[in-house]
Design a protein around this motif. Structure first.
Motif, PDB file in Angstrom:
ATOM      1  N   TRP A   8       0.809  -1.217   0.000  1.00 10.70           N
ATOM      2  CA  TRP A   8       0.000   0.000   0.000  1.00 10.70           C
ATOM      3  C   TRP A   8       0.845   1.273   0.000  1.00 10.70           C
ATOM      4  CZ3 TRP A   8      -0.841  -4.277   2.964  1.00 10.70           C
ATOM      5  CH2 TRP A   8      -1.959  -5.025   2.611  1.00 10.70           C
ATOM      6  N   CYS A   9       1.985   1.259   0.675  1.00  9.76           N
ATOM      7  CA  CYS A   9       2.781   2.476   0.857  1.00  9.76           C
ATOM      8  C   CYS A   9       4.013   2.547  -0.040  1.00  9.76           C
ATOM      9  CB  CYS A   9       3.236   2.590   2.310  1.00  9.76           C
ATOM     10  SG  CYS A   9       1.891   2.546   3.490  1.00  9.76           S
ATOM     11  N   GLY A  10       4.392   1.450  -0.668  1.00 13.17           N
ATOM     12  CA  GLY A  10       5.596   1.423  -1.490  1.00 13.17           C
ATOM     13  C   GLY A  10       6.827   1.093  -0.663  1.00 13.17           C
ATOM     14  N   GLN A  11       8.008   1.392  -1.214  1.00 14.94           N
ATOM     15  CA  GLN A  11       9.265   1.042  -0.545  1.00 14.94           C
ATOM     16  C   GLN A  11       9.498   1.905   0.686  1.00 14.94           C
ATOM     17  OE1 GLN A  11      12.606   1.121  -3.212  1.00 14.94           O
ATOM     18  NE2 GLN A  11      12.303  -1.028  -3.730  1.00 14.94           N
ATOM     19  N   ARG A  12       9.870   1.230   1.775  1.00 18.68           N
ATOM     20  CA  ARG A  12      10.198   1.892   3.027  1.00 18.68           C
ATOM     21  C   ARG A  12      11.385   1.156   3.658  1.00 18.68           C
ATOM     22  NH1 ARG A  12       6.868   4.774   0.924  1.00 18.68           N
ATOM     23  NH2 ARG A  12       5.077   5.730   1.908  1.00 18.68           N
ATOM     24  N   GLU A  13      12.024   1.786   4.629  1.00 21.56           N
ATOM     25  CA  GLU A  13      13.150   1.160   5.334  1.00 21.56           C
ATOM     26  C   GLU A  13      12.650   0.038   6.235  1.00 21.56           C
ATOM     27  OE1 GLU A  13      15.339   4.172   7.358  1.00 21.56           O
ATOM     28  OE2 GLU A  13      16.040   5.081   5.493  1.00 21.56           O
ATOM     29  N   GLU A  14      13.489  -0.962   6.414  1.00 19.44           N
ATOM     30  CA  GLU A  14      13.111  -2.152   7.172  1.00 19.44           C
ATOM     31  C   GLU A  14      12.714  -1.861   8.622  1.00 19.44           C
ATOM     32  OE1 GLU A  14      16.368  -4.932   8.198  1.00 19.44           O
ATOM     33  OE2 GLU A  14      17.699  -3.396   7.391  1.00 19.44           O
ATOM     34  N   TRP A  66      -1.144  -5.759   7.568  1.00 16.41           N
ATOM     35  CA  TRP A  66      -0.414  -7.005   7.414  1.00 16.41           C
ATOM     36  C   TRP A  66      -0.365  -7.381   5.938  1.00 16.41           C
ATOM     37  CZ3 TRP A  66       2.164  -9.775  11.056  1.00 16.41           C
ATOM     38  CH2 TRP A  66       1.945  -9.429  12.393  1.00 16.41           C
ATOM     39  N   PHE A  67       0.729  -8.020   5.548  1.00 17.97           N
ATOM     40  CA  PHE A  67       0.848  -8.536   4.186  1.00 17.97           C
ATOM     41  C   PHE A  67       1.735  -9.777   4.205  1.00 17.97           C
ATOM     42  CE2 PHE A  67       4.234  -5.441   4.756  1.00 17.97           C
ATOM     43  CZ  PHE A  67       5.344  -6.033   4.182  1.00 17.97           C
ATOM     44  N   ASN A  68       1.660 -10.537   3.128  1.00 22.81           N
ATOM     45  CA  ASN A  68       2.511 -11.708   2.975  1.00 22.81           C
ATOM     46  C   ASN A  68       3.684 -11.345   2.077  1.00 22.81           C
ATOM     47  OD1 ASN A  68       0.944 -13.372   4.545  1.00 22.81           O
ATOM     48  ND2 ASN A  68      -0.152 -14.261   2.841  1.00 22.81           N
ATOM     49  N   PHE A  78      13.592  -9.828  -0.780  1.00 31.80           N
ATOM     50  CA  PHE A  78      12.159  -9.999  -0.883  1.00 31.80           C
ATOM     51  C   PHE A  78      11.828 -10.251  -2.344  1.00 31.80           C
ATOM     52  CE2 PHE A  78      12.334  -8.410   3.291  1.00 31.80           C
ATOM     53  CZ  PHE A  78      11.134  -8.715   3.903  1.00 31.80           C
ATOM     54  N   LEU A  79      11.333 -11.441  -2.650  1.00 32.18           N
ATOM     55  CA  LEU A  79      11.041 -11.822  -4.029  1.00 32.18           C
ATOM     56  C   LEU A  79       9.669 -11.339  -4.454  1.00 32.18           C
ATOM     57  CD1 LEU A  79      12.392 -15.462  -3.786  1.00 32.18           C
ATOM     58  CD2 LEU A  79      13.590 -13.443  -4.648  1.00 32.18           C
ATOM     59  N   ALA A  80       8.729 -11.278  -3.511  1.00 35.26           N
ATOM     60  CA  ALA A  80       7.365 -10.841  -3.815  1.00 35.26           C
ATOM     61  C   ALA A  80       6.680 -10.413  -2.526  1.00 35.26           C
ATOM     62  CB  ALA A  80       6.584 -11.969  -4.477  1.00 35.26           C
ATOM     63  N   VAL A  81       5.739  -9.488  -2.654  1.00 40.11           N
ATOM     64  CA  VAL A  81       4.879  -9.087  -1.541  1.00 40.11           C
ATOM     65  C   VAL A  81       3.457  -9.017  -2.065  1.00 40.11           C
ATOM     66  CG1 VAL A  81       6.658  -7.789  -0.312  1.00 40.11           C
ATOM     67  CG2 VAL A  81       5.184  -6.612  -1.915  1.00 40.11           C
ATOM     68  N   HIS A  82       2.491  -9.300  -1.185  1.00 39.75           N
ATOM     69  CA  HIS A  82       1.099  -9.189  -1.612  1.00 39.75           C
ATOM     70  C   HIS A  82       0.173  -9.061  -0.424  1.00 39.75           C
ATOM     71  CE1 HIS A  82      -0.013 -13.456  -0.773  1.00 39.75           C
ATOM     72  NE2 HIS A  82       1.259 -13.655  -1.001  1.00 39.75           N
ATOM     73  N   ASP A  83      -0.959  -8.452  -0.688  1.00 40.71           N
ATOM     74  CA  ASP A  83      -2.041  -8.344   0.287  1.00 40.71           C
ATOM     75  C   ASP A  83      -2.421  -9.766   0.702  1.00 40.71           C
ATOM     76  OD1 ASP A  83      -4.526  -8.092   1.554  1.00 40.71           O
ATOM     77  OD2 ASP A  83      -5.273  -6.616   0.133  1.00 40.71           O
ATOM     78  N   ILE A  84      -2.698  -9.970   1.958  1.00 45.92           N
ATOM     79  CA  ILE A  84      -3.039 -11.299   2.469  1.00 45.92           C
ATOM     80  C   ILE A  84      -4.239 -11.885   1.734  1.00 45.92           C
ATOM     81  CG2 ILE A  84      -3.939 -12.505   4.499  1.00 45.92           C
ATOM     82  CD1 ILE A  84      -2.066 -10.806   6.178  1.00 45.92           C
ATOM     83  N   ARG A  85      -5.150 -11.027   1.279  1.00 49.55           N
ATOM     84  CA  ARG A  85      -6.360 -11.496   0.586  1.00 49.55           C
ATOM     85  C   ARG A  85      -6.129 -11.794  -0.881  1.00 49.55           C
ATOM     86  NH1 ARG A  85      -9.340  -6.201   2.160  1.00 49.55           N
ATOM     87  NH2 ARG A  85      -7.276  -5.597   1.501  1.00 49.55           N
ATOM     88  N   ALA A  86      -4.982 -11.396  -1.447  1.00 46.36           N
ATOM     89  CA  ALA A  86      -4.719 -11.564  -2.874  1.00 46.36           C
ATOM     90  C   ALA A  86      -4.336 -12.999  -3.214  1.00 46.36           C
ATOM     91  CB  ALA A  86      -3.609 -10.618  -3.318  1.00 46.36           C
TER      92      ALA A  86
END
Length: 107
Positions: A8-14, A66-68, A78-86
């Motif tokens: 939702w927010c894009g790239q951010r620091e860890e 939360w996201f996966n 990080f190879l992929a990120v997605h909304d938990i519902r996606a």
């Protein structure tokens, strides 16, 4: 500092994120029916692979959602990120998603 992409927010620091454990762990349908050993398996035992691993993360200092994520445990990429519902993750890294490399479906 590693950058993590929030869906939702894009790239951010860890430092804005917190690890939430292994993804896709279903809560027992009838937890009261589990004996102590089965309950311990659910609560404490998780996979520990070398390579791509599905994880849960929360953007604690941002949108608090939360996201996966699919993260390589060897390179920490990080190879992929997605909304938990996606159904399908959004690829964020330069490497192809693990399900494309290994012929496995990631849900």
């Amino acid at each position: 500092m590693q950058l993590i992409t929030c869906p939702w927010c894009g790239q951010r620091e860890e430092i804005e994120f917190h690890y939430g454990g292994q993804a896709h762990i279903a809560y027992p349908e009838d937890p009261y029916a589990l004996d102590d050993e089965q309950w311990a398996q659910y609560v404490f035992f998780r996979d520990n692979p070398k390579g791509p691993f599905a994880e849960r993360w929360v953007h604690a200092a941002g949108c608090r959602r939360w996201f996966n994520a699919l993260r390589d445990t060897v390179t920490h990429e990080f190879l992929a990120v997605h909304d938990i519902r996606a159904q399908h993750p959004l690829t964020t890294g330069t490497a192809p998603a693990a399900h494309q490399r290994k012929g496995q479906e990631v849900s």
